[in-house]
Design an enzyme around this catalytic site. Sequence first.
Site, PDB file in Angstrom:
ATOM      1  NE  ARG A 154      20.025  21.343  65.782  1.00  0.00           N
ATOM      2  CZ  ARG A 154      20.509  20.596  64.786  1.00  0.00           C
ATOM      3  NH1 ARG A 154      21.597  19.909  64.945  1.00  0.00           N
ATOM      4  NH2 ARG A 154      19.883  20.539  63.620  1.00  0.00           N
TER       5      ARG A 154
ATOM      6  N   PRO B 254      20.639  20.610  55.557  1.00  0.00           N
ATOM      7  CG  PRO B 254      21.554  20.676  53.416  1.00  0.00           C
ATOM      8  CD  PRO B 254      21.764  21.148  54.822  1.00  0.00           C
ATOM      9  CD  GLU B 255      17.399  16.004  59.269  1.00  0.00           C
ATOM     10  OE1 GLU B 255      17.276  14.777  59.352  1.00  0.00           O
ATOM     11  OE2 GLU B 255      17.519  16.738  60.258  1.00  0.00           O
TER      12      GLU B 255
ATOM     13  CE  LYS C 266      23.069  15.404  57.744  1.00  0.00           C
ATOM     14  NZ  LYS C 266      22.708  16.453  58.716  1.00  0.00           N
TER      15      LYS C 266
END
Length: 255
Positions: free
Chosen positions: A246, A2-3, A52
């Site tokens: 990535r 999740p960002e 996060k």
Amino acid sequence: MPELAEVELARRVLRDRLVDREVGFRLLDPRLVRAGEVPAALTVTAVLRRAKYLLVVSQRETLVLHLRMTGRLSGAEAGRVVLVFEPSGGPPFYLEDPRRLAELWVLPSSEVEGFFTARSLGDAPWPEVRPAAWWLERLGGVRSPVKIALLRQDRVAGLGNIAASEVLWRARVPPMRPARELSPAEWEAIGRHTVAHLDRLLDVEVGLDLTYVTRGGPNPFSVYGRAGAPCPRCGTAVARGVHGGRSTFWCPRCQ
Ligand SMILES: [Zn+2]
């Protein structure tokens, strides 16, 4: 993964459902817990976020939760539920995690600061706009491409892979440029567009289910996941490359 925007959205939903209530906890998979013991219930005074990590705070204890790759908070019971939040006078809330990678630490509230210090988490680039000097101090000496540098959580905490591509496109900075070669004006633009990008995501997405392209929802991004499509600014085909393992997306012309 999740960002930051997804985690912030989850924080707001948890805050609205849990704060000022007595909340019961039902642990369905003990592998979730990395430290401490999940309490039967506690009165939640705040729900905070550090990078996060989500923090469910009470006077004595704080639950520190990281969703990792596949953890997801939901108002509906679906998938593999590992923890149930049961707020008094409200519907239950579920933490699902099909791959069981999410992590939970139950800490005395007095030890939370030390927990984050030990993890050497960098400072957050949002919600306040950080000036060029702030970025230069943290990333100005880094040799690696700026796309990789932006993911260094020990320097600047919270930017994920999607956000890095989007912010660099908005700021017109090529992702492969070494971070230490960026000008103060470019860092200033990165600072401004980091906040603009995250604010926009939080504005346009309603409710808990932020439908990121990585989960098969419609693509809300300008370049991420759009290889070959026209750049929204200049019409040139969006390029895709791999930096540090990535995916990176950028416009080879206006960036
Ligand atoms: Zn372009």
